[in-house]
Scaffold this motif. Sequence first.
Motif, PDB file in Angstrom:
ATOM      1  N   ILE A   1       0.402   5.268  -1.604  1.00 52.85           N
ATOM      2  CA  ILE A   1       1.107   6.554  -1.422  1.00 52.85           C
ATOM      3  C   ILE A   1       0.377   7.659  -2.174  1.00 52.85           C
ATOM      4  O   ILE A   1       0.172   8.756  -1.654  1.00 52.85           O
ATOM      5  CB  ILE A   1       2.563   6.429  -1.907  1.00 52.85           C
ATOM      6  CG1 ILE A   1       3.334   5.432  -1.044  1.00 52.85           C
ATOM      7  CG2 ILE A   1       3.252   7.796  -1.876  1.00 52.85           C
ATOM      8  CD1 ILE A   1       4.716   5.095  -1.576  1.00 52.85           C
ATOM      9  N   LYS A   2      -0.015   7.356  -3.389  1.00 51.09           N
ATOM     10  CA  LYS A   2      -0.697   8.348  -4.226  1.00 51.09           C
ATOM     11  C   LYS A   2      -2.038   8.753  -3.639  1.00 51.09           C
ATOM     12  O   LYS A   2      -2.464   9.913  -3.749  1.00 51.09           O
ATOM     13  CB  LYS A   2      -0.880   7.784  -5.629  1.00 51.09           C
ATOM     14  CG  LYS A   2      -1.466   8.771  -6.624  1.00 51.09           C
ATOM     15  CD  LYS A   2      -1.524   8.155  -8.016  1.00 51.09           C
ATOM     16  CE  LYS A   2      -2.090   9.147  -9.026  1.00 51.09           C
ATOM     17  NZ  LYS A   2      -2.158   8.550 -10.393  1.00 51.09           N
ATOM     18  N   GLU A   3      -2.734   7.806  -3.009  1.00 53.01           N
ATOM     19  CA  GLU A   3      -4.055   8.090  -2.444  1.00 53.01           C
ATOM     20  C   GLU A   3      -3.983   8.654  -1.027  1.00 53.01           C
ATOM     21  O   GLU A   3      -5.013   8.929  -0.415  1.00 53.01           O
ATOM     22  CB  GLU A   3      -4.894   6.815  -2.445  1.00 53.01           C
ATOM     23  CG  GLU A   3      -5.226   6.272  -3.825  1.00 53.01           C
ATOM     24  CD  GLU A   3      -6.034   7.271  -4.653  1.00 53.01           C
ATOM     25  OE1 GLU A   3      -6.932   7.919  -4.068  1.00 53.01           O
ATOM     26  OE2 GLU A   3      -5.762   7.406  -5.870  1.00 53.01           O
ATOM     27  N   GLY A   4      -2.793   8.819  -0.495  1.00 54.55           N
ATOM     28  CA  GLY A   4      -2.648   9.385   0.841  1.00 54.55           C
ATOM     29  C   GLY A   4      -2.917   8.404   1.957  1.00 54.55           C
ATOM     30  O   GLY A   4      -3.167   8.802   3.093  1.00 54.55           O
ATOM     31  N   GLU A   5      -2.844   7.100   1.657  1.00 57.93           N
ATOM     32  CA  GLU A   5      -3.095   6.071   2.661  1.00 57.93           C
ATOM     33  C   GLU A   5      -1.832   5.715   3.432  1.00 57.93           C
ATOM     34  O   GLU A   5      -1.848   4.836   4.283  1.00 57.93           O
ATOM     35  CB  GLU A   5      -3.668   4.823   1.981  1.00 57.93           C
ATOM     36  CG  GLU A   5      -5.017   5.085   1.313  1.00 57.93           C
ATOM     37  CD  GLU A   5      -5.458   3.921   0.438  1.00 57.93           C
ATOM     38  OE1 GLU A   5      -4.713   2.910   0.377  1.00 57.93           O
ATOM     39  OE2 GLU A   5      -6.533   4.015  -0.176  1.00 57.93           O
ATOM     40  N   VAL A   6      -0.731   6.375   3.099  1.00 54.68           N
ATOM     41  CA  VAL A   6       0.542   6.198   3.804  1.00 54.68           C
ATOM     42  C   VAL A   6       0.977   7.557   4.345  1.00 54.68           C
ATOM     43  O   VAL A   6       0.954   8.553   3.621  1.00 54.68           O
ATOM     44  CB  VAL A   6       1.624   5.635   2.856  1.00 54.68           C
ATOM     45  CG1 VAL A   6       2.981   5.614   3.548  1.00 54.68           C
ATOM     46  CG2 VAL A   6       1.244   4.233   2.392  1.00 54.68           C
ATOM     47  N   ASP A   7       1.368   7.590   5.616  1.00 53.15           N
ATOM     48  CA  ASP A   7       1.796   8.852   6.232  1.00 53.15           C
ATOM     49  C   ASP A   7       3.285   9.121   5.995  1.00 53.15           C
ATOM     50  O   ASP A   7       3.668  10.225   5.615  1.00 53.15           O
ATOM     51  CB  ASP A   7       1.515   8.817   7.736  1.00 53.15           C
ATOM     52  CG  ASP A   7       0.037   8.664   8.036  1.00 53.15           C
ATOM     53  OD1 ASP A   7      -0.771   9.357   7.382  1.00 53.15           O
ATOM     54  OD2 ASP A   7      -0.304   7.840   8.895  1.00 53.15           O
ATOM     55  N   ILE A   8       4.117   8.116   6.255  1.00 55.97           N
ATOM     56  CA  ILE A   8       5.562   8.259   6.088  1.00 55.97           C
ATOM     57  C   ILE A   8       6.065   7.169   5.147  1.00 55.97           C
ATOM     58  O   ILE A   8       5.815   5.981   5.374  1.00 55.97           O
ATOM     59  CB  ILE A   8       6.307   8.151   7.431  1.00 55.97           C
ATOM     60  CG1 ILE A   8       5.841   9.232   8.414  1.00 55.97           C
ATOM     61  CG2 ILE A   8       7.817   8.274   7.216  1.00 55.97           C
ATOM     62  CD1 ILE A   8       6.520   9.149   9.781  1.00 55.97           C
ATOM     63  N   VAL A   9       6.772   7.580   4.102  1.00 54.37           N
ATOM     64  CA  VAL A   9       7.389   6.636   3.171  1.00 54.37           C
ATOM     65  C   VAL A   9       8.892   6.665   3.410  1.00 54.37           C
ATOM     66  O   VAL A   9       9.518   7.729   3.329  1.00 54.37           O
ATOM     67  CB  VAL A   9       7.088   6.989   1.701  1.00 54.37           C
ATOM     68  CG1 VAL A   9       7.638   5.894   0.784  1.00 54.37           C
ATOM     69  CG2 VAL A   9       5.600   7.163   1.492  1.00 54.37           C
ATOM     70  N   ILE A  10       9.468   5.501   3.707  1.00 55.04           N
ATOM     71  CA  ILE A  10      10.897   5.383   3.975  1.00 55.04           C
ATOM     72  C   ILE A  10      11.519   4.568   2.854  1.00 55.04           C
ATOM     73  O   ILE A  10      11.007   3.501   2.493  1.00 55.04           O
ATOM     74  CB  ILE A  10      11.138   4.687   5.322  1.00 55.04           C
ATOM     75  CG1 ILE A  10      10.407   5.449   6.438  1.00 55.04           C
ATOM     76  CG2 ILE A  10      12.638   4.588   5.628  1.00 55.04           C
ATOM     77  CD1 ILE A  10      10.169   4.624   7.676  1.00 55.04           C
ATOM     78  N   GLY A  11      12.599   5.063   2.258  1.00 53.57           N
ATOM     79  CA  GLY A  11      13.198   4.320   1.157  1.00 53.57           C
ATOM     80  C   GLY A  11      14.540   4.857   0.726  1.00 53.57           C
ATOM     81  O   GLY A  11      15.170   5.656   1.419  1.00 53.57           O
ATOM     82  N   THR A  12      14.958   4.402  -0.446  1.00 49.98           N
ATOM     83  CA  THR A  12      16.248   4.793  -1.019  1.00 49.98           C
ATOM     84  C   THR A  12      16.012   5.687  -2.227  1.00 49.98           C
ATOM     85  O   THR A  12      15.024   6.417  -2.278  1.00 49.98           O
ATOM     86  CB  THR A  12      17.023   3.533  -1.439  1.00 49.98           C
ATOM     87  OG1 THR A  12      16.223   2.784  -2.369  1.00 49.98           O
ATOM     88  CG2 THR A  12      17.340   2.657  -0.241  1.00 49.98           C
ATOM     89  N   HIS A  13      16.927   5.600  -3.215  1.00 52.01           N
ATOM     90  CA  HIS A  13      16.800   6.376  -4.445  1.00 52.01           C
ATOM     91  C   HIS A  13      15.458   6.151  -5.130  1.00 52.01           C
ATOM     92  O   HIS A  13      15.006   6.990  -5.917  1.00 52.01           O
ATOM     93  CB  HIS A  13      17.908   5.991  -5.440  1.00 52.01           C
ATOM     94  CG  HIS A  13      19.288   6.089  -4.890  1.00 52.01           C
ATOM     95  ND1 HIS A  13      19.796   5.148  -4.012  1.00 52.01           N
ATOM     96  CD2 HIS A  13      20.279   6.983  -5.101  1.00 52.01           C
ATOM     97  CE1 HIS A  13      21.040   5.472  -3.690  1.00 52.01           C
ATOM     98  NE2 HIS A  13      21.359   6.562  -4.331  1.00 52.01           N
ATOM     99  N   ALA A  14      14.812   5.020  -4.847  1.00 54.68           N
ATOM    100  CA  ALA A  14      13.536   4.700  -5.490  1.00 54.68           C
ATOM    101  C   ALA A  14      12.486   5.766  -5.226  1.00 54.68           C
ATOM    102  O   ALA A  14      11.551   5.924  -6.015  1.00 54.68           O
ATOM    103  CB  ALA A  14      13.038   3.342  -4.987  1.00 54.68           C
TER     104      ALA A  14
END
Length: 450
Positions: A367-380
């Motif tokens: 996520i930090k390196e921009g290798e993920v486009d969409i992050v889906i999650g909860t309060h985390a």
Amino acid sequence: MAYVRALKTSITELSGVGPATKAGYAELGIATYSDLLLLSPRTWEDRSEVHPLGLVQDSQMANTLVEVLSHSYFGLKSGKKRTLKIIVRDVSGLGDGRLSLLCFGRNFLERTIKVGRIYYLYGSVKDNRGELQCSQFELYPATEDGDFPKQFGRILPIYPLRGSLSQRLIRANIKAVLASVDTFAEELTATMRDRYHLMTTDQAIRAYHFPPSLEVLQKARRTLALTELFYLQLVARRHKSLVQRNAKTGPSIPTKLELKCIEGLPFSLTADQIASLKEIREDLDSEMPMNRLLQGDVGSGKTLVAWISALHVLSQGAQVAFMAPTELLARQHAESAAALLQDLGIRLAFLTGSVKNKERRLLLEAIKEGEVDIVIGTHALFSAEVAFKNLRYVIIDEQHRFGVEQRLALLEKAQVPDLLLMTATPIPRTLSLTVFGNLNVSTLKTMPAG
């Protein structure tokens, strides 16, 4: 003196908070003392009035003094599958009645709950073919003169639970945090408190978790609610005064990704979905960050609109965060996103408190390196350890289930974020302006065909 929202001490400093408890708290978005104090109880149990066995009805709570009459067992005649049954009778003096306590998995109570002794009982009563039964109960020894012990008369908070968390542990942890602060700094002016008949912040936060009466509880809730609205207005004003970004010249048109996604759908979008997508797209291309509420009944297609609008941002090389209130709901959204977007080359990630150890470290790094486009999650998603390379668009489902501080914590992970809130609870335009300031509203009234 300390501010409620400035207590950054880790909850691991509290007694009884080990790795398993920490993980349970993480699923609730709790990592610090501040997070813990801002945890809202689901409800409160009123144990301040006697509810004798002779007056309680099916599914009501008994709150009374009882005498233990007998022990017996039912089920198999021998072995671990036998279940202890304790018969008690009401001795509060306010009503007669008998009750069967079904001790599933708690046969050891035969040694501790003595026949002939008097106890304070609190539990949920069920009527099973004329026999009053209770399997979820608490028993405390009465005083030496047979009166109610100190556990009676309280109004106890009932918190949401995750993992190994228990009500007793959360209450003990919150008591410890409250005891560690002599006085909480005031967050509202004296004029506001006088005008709206509010408590001080110190009084409100303490009474909110452990109220001496229902009347005091209501005043504490009113005080904290107005405080949250006050902060929300500050957030709205801050959002409006953010540095303007470069606006896209010309009309806002769908990107190739959006068109490819829409063309691949086995059905046509409704007129309301098309109109909402146009409104969102114009906001995303404007010089001011978007602040929009998308409302519509369950099944109206809000999530589909959110995913398609996310493609507009992804086409510009930015990242998207999608937050849901529960892990189950977040997982369902992740599955729907995968079915819709993976063939388009969109890189998805699922992040909740249950993602642990090496898998979590690798995911956070991606996520930090921009290798993920969409992050889906909860309060985390709004925890301090989550960092984005270029977060531009934040989507929050069932937004009413998140506090102002939680939404703000996620927004602060981006420089100039666009925000889309989704809800199935209709909010009138006048109310949305009062509560959310400069929030624009899109509504899906028409249900998709089929």
